[in-house]
Design a protein around this motif. Structure first.
Motif, short mmCIF file in Angstrom:
data_model
loop_
_atom_site.label_atom_id
_atom_site.label_comp_id
_atom_site.label_asym_id
_atom_site.label_seq_id
_atom_site.Cartn_x
_atom_site.Cartn_y
_atom_site.Cartn_z
N LEU A 187 0.82 -1.21 0.00
CA LEU A 187 0.00 0.00 0.00
C LEU A 187 0.85 1.27 0.00
CD1 LEU A 187 -2.80 -0.97 2.58
CD2 LEU A 187 -3.05 -0.75 0.10
N THR A 188 2.06 1.20 0.56
CA THR A 188 2.86 2.42 0.73
C THR A 188 4.17 2.42 -0.05
OG1 THR A 188 4.04 1.49 2.64
CG2 THR A 188 1.95 2.64 3.08
N GLY A 189 4.64 1.24 -0.47
CA GLY A 189 5.96 1.18 -1.10
C GLY A 189 7.10 1.20 -0.12
N ALA A 190 6.82 1.04 1.17
CA ALA A 190 7.87 1.07 2.19
C ALA A 190 8.73 -0.19 2.08
CB ALA A 190 7.24 1.15 3.58
N ALA A 191 9.90 -0.13 2.70
CA ALA A 191 10.85 -1.23 2.60
C ALA A 191 10.51 -2.38 3.54
CB ALA A 191 12.27 -0.72 2.90
N THR A 192 9.90 -2.09 4.70
CA THR A 192 9.61 -3.12 5.69
C THR A 192 8.18 -2.97 6.18
OG1 THR A 192 10.32 -1.75 7.55
CG2 THR A 192 12.01 -3.11 6.46
N PRO A 193 7.60 -4.05 6.75
CA PRO A 193 6.23 -3.95 7.26
C PRO A 193 6.07 -2.87 8.32
CG PRO A 193 6.83 -6.25 7.03
CD PRO A 193 8.07 -5.46 6.76
N ILE A 194 7.01 -2.77 9.28
CA ILE A 194 6.82 -1.77 10.34
C ILE A 194 6.88 -0.37 9.78
CG2 ILE A 194 9.28 -1.79 10.96
CD1 ILE A 194 6.21 -1.14 13.25
N GLU A 195 7.78 -0.14 8.80
CA GLU A 195 7.85 1.18 8.17
C GLU A 195 6.58 1.45 7.38
OE1 GLU A 195 9.29 4.93 7.34
OE2 GLU A 195 9.96 3.43 8.81
N GLY A 196 6.04 0.38 6.75
CA GLY A 196 4.80 0.54 6.00
C GLY A 196 3.65 0.97 6.89
N HIS A 197 3.52 0.36 8.05
CA HIS A 197 2.44 0.74 8.98
C HIS A 197 2.63 2.18 9.47
CE1 HIS A 197 0.29 -3.06 9.32
NE2 HIS A 197 1.45 -3.70 9.44
N ARG A 198 3.86 2.60 9.66
CA ARG A 198 4.11 3.96 10.14
C ARG A 198 3.74 5.00 9.09
NH1 ARG A 198 10.02 2.65 12.83
NH2 ARG A 198 9.25 1.86 14.84
N VAL A 199 4.26 4.83 7.89
CA VAL A 199 4.01 5.86 6.86
C VAL A 199 2.58 5.82 6.36
CG1 VAL A 199 6.44 5.88 6.19
CG2 VAL A 199 4.83 4.40 4.96
N LEU A 200 1.92 4.66 6.50
CA LEU A 200 0.52 4.59 6.08
C LEU A 200 -0.34 5.59 6.84
CD1 LEU A 200 -1.69 3.13 4.45
CD2 LEU A 200 -1.86 1.46 6.31
N TRP A 201 0.07 5.89 8.07
CA TRP A 201 -0.73 6.78 8.91
C TRP A 201 0.05 8.06 9.28
CZ3 TRP A 201 -5.57 5.25 8.92
CH2 TRP A 201 -5.84 3.91 8.71
N GLY A 202 0.94 8.48 8.41
CA GLY A 202 1.50 9.82 8.60
C GLY A 202 2.90 9.91 9.12
N GLY A 203 3.71 8.86 9.03
CA GLY A 203 5.11 9.03 9.36
C GLY A 203 5.52 8.42 10.68
N PRO A 204 6.62 8.94 11.29
CA PRO A 204 7.24 8.30 12.46
C PRO A 204 6.27 8.04 13.61
CG PRO A 204 8.66 10.01 11.60
CD PRO A 204 7.38 10.12 10.84
N GLY A 205 5.36 8.98 13.89
CA GLY A 205 4.41 8.79 14.98
C GLY A 205 3.13 8.12 14.54
N GLY A 206 3.11 7.64 13.28
CA GLY A 206 1.86 7.13 12.75
C GLY A 206 1.51 5.73 13.21
N GLY A 207 2.52 4.92 13.61
CA GLY A 207 2.22 3.58 14.07
C GLY A 207 1.24 3.58 15.22
N TRP A 208 0.33 2.61 15.25
CA TRP A 208 -0.79 2.69 16.19
C TRP A 208 -0.43 2.30 17.62
CZ3 TRP A 208 -6.40 1.83 14.27
CH2 TRP A 208 -6.65 2.68 13.20
N VAL A 209 0.86 1.99 17.88
CA VAL A 209 1.24 1.89 19.29
C VAL A 209 1.18 3.27 19.93
CG1 VAL A 209 3.72 2.24 18.95
CG2 VAL A 209 2.90 0.87 20.90
N ASN A 210 1.34 4.30 19.12
CA ASN A 210 1.21 5.69 19.58
C ASN A 210 -0.22 6.14 19.36
OD1 ASN A 210 4.09 6.12 20.13
ND2 ASN A 210 4.33 5.91 17.91
N ALA A 211 -0.93 6.40 20.46
CA ALA A 211 -2.35 6.73 20.37
C ALA A 211 -2.54 8.13 19.80
CB ALA A 211 -2.99 6.65 21.75
N ALA A 212 -3.67 8.31 19.12
CA ALA A 212 -4.07 9.64 18.67
C ALA A 212 -4.70 10.38 19.85
CB ALA A 212 -5.07 9.53 17.52
N PRO A 213 -4.25 11.59 20.16
CA PRO A 213 -4.82 12.31 21.30
C PRO A 213 -6.29 12.66 21.06
CG PRO A 213 -3.38 13.74 20.01
CD PRO A 213 -3.23 12.37 19.44
#
Length: 403
Positions: A124-150
Motif C-alpha cells: 500500500l505504501t511502497g515502504a521497505a519493511t512492514p513496520i515502516e509501511g504501517h508507520r508511513v501509512l498513517w502519517g510518518g514516524p508517529g503514525g504507528g498505532w502503538v502511539n495513540a491519537a490524542p
C-alpha cells in the motif's frame, strides 16, 4: 419466479460484568468489590498494564468493516476515528430479594482491536519493511498505532504483521481520537473490540446481602456512544453490559462457654447484705461476646415475661416481678445510625423496638459486652423481708442481619 434473499439481521451484544464483596479478615479496612468477570483480550495478555490502573478488559466478538475505501488526508469522520464513552455513567442496580437499589458508575477506560488491511502495508505504501509501511501509512514516524491519537493515550503495546496491526489505547477523558491515512486503503477491518472499564461501586458495608443486578446500554456506530466514524461500520448496533454485584456479608456472634447463664449479684458480692444488712445499690452482670460483622444489623430481645419495653424477672411463686434492664456495648468500628459509638445502648423487646447498628469497616471477632442490671428500687422491692425469694427469668438476645 421471484427469489427472496434474507440478509442476516444485526444482533445486540450482551456482556455480563460480575463483582463480589466478601469481608476480608486479613484486610478489614478494604471495603471494595472484587472483579469476578473473566478477563479476556488486552488485560489477559498484558495483566500488569491493567493491574496498575485497576481496570479490567473484555474482548467482544464485534467487527467493524469499511463501507468504502479510506482516502488519504480525509476528514475525521472518513478516517480511522474513535469516540468512546469515557465519561462516568450511572446505572441503578436492584437487590433481587429485597428490592433495595444502589447506584453504580461505569466508564470505558480503554479500547483496542486489530486492524486488518486489504493488502500488505508494504504494497500500500511502497515502504521497505512492514513496520515502516504501517508507520508511513498513517502519517510518518508517529503514525504507528502503538502511539495513540490524542486525547487517547499510549498503552505500551502494539503488535503487527504484513497486513495487520494490533493496538490498545487508554481513554482518560472523553474525546475523539483520529488516525488519518496518508495512502488509499481499499478496505479495512477491525476484527474484534477490546475494552477496559472502571467501576465506582457503593460502599458494600451499607448494602444488604444478595445479588444486585442492573444494566447499561450503548449504541454502536455513527453518532452512537461507540462512534468509529462513517467508514468503519459495526456488525452489531448495540452493546448492553449486565451488572451483577454479589454481596456476601458476615454476621457471627460467639458467646464463651457458660455465658448463657447469668447470675446477677451486687458489687462485691452479697457479704455486705448478709453480714450488715446493707442493701445493694443494684444487681448486675456483664457478659462478654465476640462479634464479626460486615453489614448493618439490628438487636432486640425476646422473653416470656415483659412490660412495654424490657424483660421481667419473677419470684419463685410467680407472683411478684421486677424489671431487668439489658444494654449492649459494641467494639470500635460498630456505631449507631448517627455514627456514634455504642456504649450501654438499651435493648428493647420485639423487632419493632430493635436498635440498628452499622460497621465503618469489617469487624472481625472483636469483643462486645451485654449488660444485665436490676436497679436499686427494684432490688429494694425484692429484698422486702416478708416476701424474700429467689428471682429468675430468661432473655433471648437477637442479632439480626435482616434490617
Amino acid at each position: 419466479m421471484l427469489a427472496v434473499v434474507a440478509a442476516p439481521s444485526a444482533q445486540a451484544v450482551n456482556q455480563e460484568i460480575r463483582a463480589l464483596f466478601t469481608p476480608d479478615s486479613a484486610n478489614p479496612q478494604r471495603n471494595l468489590f472484587v472483579n469476578k468477570t473473566p478477563v479476556s483480550g488486552y488485560c489477559a495478555d498484558y495483566p500488569s498494564e491493567c493491574r496498575d490502573n485497576e481496570t479490567f478488559s473484555i474482548r467482544l466478538p464485534m467487527r467493524f468493516e469499511s463501507a468504502s475505501p479510506m482516502q488519504p488526508n480525509a476528514s475525521p469522520r472518513n478516517s480511522a476515528m474513535f469516540s468512546i464513552p469515557a465519561r462516568w455513567r450511572p446505572l441503578m442496580v436492584t437487590n433481587r430479594e429485597t428490592g433495595e437499589t444502589e447506584t453504580v458508575e461505569v466508564r470505558i477506560a480503554g479500547f483496542g482491536s486489530r486492524y486488518i488491511l486489504s493488502d500488505t502495508a508494504v504494497n500500500l505504501t511502497g515502504a521497505a519493511t512492514p513496520i515502516e509501511g504501517h508507520r508511513v501509512l498513517w502519517g510518518g514516524p508517529g503514525g504507528g498505532w502503538v502511539n495513540a491519537a490524542p486525547p487517547c493515550t499510549y498503552s505500551g503495546v502494539g503488535m503487527y504483521s504484513d497486513n495487520y496491526y494490533r493496538f490498545f489505547w487508554k481513554t482518560p477523558v472523553q474525546g475523539t481520537c483520529v488516525k488519518t491515512a496518508s495512502f488509499p486503503i481499499p478496505a479495512m477491518t477491525y476484527d474484534y473490540l477490546d475494552f477496559s472499564y472502571e467501576l465506582k461501586t457503593p460502599n458494600p458495608l451499607t448494602m444488604s446481602s444478595g445479588l444486585y443486578t442492573g444494566d447499561v446500554s450503548y449504541r454502536i456506530g455513527p453518532g452512537g456512544d461507540f462512534d468509529m466514524g462513517d467508514v468503519m461500520l459495526p456488525s452489531d448496533p448495540d452493546l448492553t453490559l449486565n451488572f451483577v454485584l454479589d454481596v456476601q456479608h458476615t454476621l457471627k456472634v460467639d458467646i464463651p462457654p457458660g455465658g448463657e447463664k447469668i447470675n446477677l449479684v451486687p458489687a462485691g458480692g452479697w457479704q455486705a447484705w448478709l453480714q450488715t444488712g446493707r442493701k445493694p445499690v443494684r444487681l448486675f452482670r456483664d457478659q462478654t461476646f465476640n462479634i464479626s460483622a460486615s453489614s448493618r444489623f439490628k438487636m432486640y430481645m425476646e422473653c416470656p415475661s415483659w412490660n412495654a419495653v424490657t424483660c421481667l424477672l419473677k419470684d419463685a411463686e410467680g407472683r411478684r416481678q421486677v424489671i431487668m434492664d439489658v444494654s449492649v456495648s459494641l467494639p470500635n468500628g460498630l456505631t449507631n445510625l448517627a455514627g456514634e459509638p455504642v456504649k450501654r445502648q438499651r435493648l428493647r423487646v420485639g423487632p419493632m423496638g430493635a436498635e440498628i447498628f452499622q460497621p465503618g469497616f469489617y469487624v472481625d471477632r472483636a469483643p462486645g459486652v451485654l449488660h444485665f442490671e436490676v436497679a436499686k428500687e427494684e432490688v429494694d422491692y425484692m429484698l422486702q423481708t416478708s416476701v424474700a425469694s429467689p428471682y429468675s427469668g430468661s432473655v433471648t438476645v437477637i442479632w439480626d442481619s435482616e434490617v
